[in-house]
Enzyme design. Sequence first.
Site, PDB file in Angstrom:
ATOM      1  N   SER A  10       0.865  -1.170   0.000  1.00 41.34           N
ATOM      2  CA  SER A  10       0.000   0.000   0.000  1.00 41.34           C
ATOM      3  C   SER A  10       0.898   1.216   0.000  1.00 41.34           C
ATOM      4  CB  SER A  10      -0.914   0.014   1.235  1.00 41.34           C
ATOM      5  OG  SER A  10      -0.150   0.236   2.404  1.00 41.34           O
ATOM      6  N   THR A  11       0.344   2.356  -0.310  1.00 44.96           N
ATOM      7  CA  THR A  11       1.142   3.580  -0.368  1.00 44.96           C
ATOM      8  C   THR A  11       1.829   3.847   0.959  1.00 44.96           C
ATOM      9  OG1 THR A  11      -0.389   4.506  -1.980  1.00 44.96           O
ATOM     10  CG2 THR A  11       1.072   6.041  -0.855  1.00 44.96           C
TER      11      THR A  11
END
Length: 281
Positions: A10-11
């Site tokens: 995920s970011t």
Amino acid sequence: MRAAVYVRVSTEEQAAEGYSIDAQKMILEDYCVAEGWDVVAVYEDDGYSGRNTKRPAYRRMMAEIDTWDVIVVIKMDRIHRNSRNFMNMMEELNSKGKMFVSSSEALDTTNALGRFVVDMIQRIAQLESEQIGERTYVGMREKAETLEDSESYKRTMGFTPPFGYRITDGALEADPDEFPIVSEMFDSYLSGMSMDAICYDLNRSGNLTRKGNPWNKYNLRNVLHNPVYAGYMRWEELLIKHEAETIITPEKFNQVQEIMASKVRDPSKRNPKLLPVLDDF
């Protein structure tokens, strides 16, 4: 041995831990070459949380379980951050005679001790994930509690602006196209129109939601319940005043809430959330 390489990030995780998708694939493909395994597929979930199984590549990989013999990940938390989901996956793998390998943790799931270690590590990963969630919650609450001390025109809590508003340079402001539509919603409801009738008129005139969908009583109810149109943002029980243009006064907003509450059949659930009324509003 046929290997299914699974990579996820995920970011937030990439920024904090440096596990880019490309880096994971390169490390795992080299690992499989060293083990003499054939990589039959690479399953990539970019931007998905590991706390649930609602990930397209993960679901596709499990649906194609007969095409591979072992799942290979760089760390256990790439595949799951929830111990129950992980153990459910392990049960399915065991029932099919499949294996699981974490390259950086050197885990062997073919024996009882290895499965015990995997379980303990996964529980620690879940604990860390839950602690991150708790710290995020505390941080958001602290921000909400101190927002009154910030520049008044930038009191937005970083939220997605509701229909009728937009964010410009960090400040909440009225959207010239949507703002009149919301004003019409409140005026119509206060005039005695039903929510179904309001939705019908809006949709017939082509005034749809921001995503281009028809209005219904559910998304209309969300608008009518939102105190942002009366000058306040709500976070849990906290109210934070904003300085953007408003559509309705707190008095009129409270009137709308009381009308809506009066239509709830169960008297115990008629608990409208009212706004403070200021003389200088």
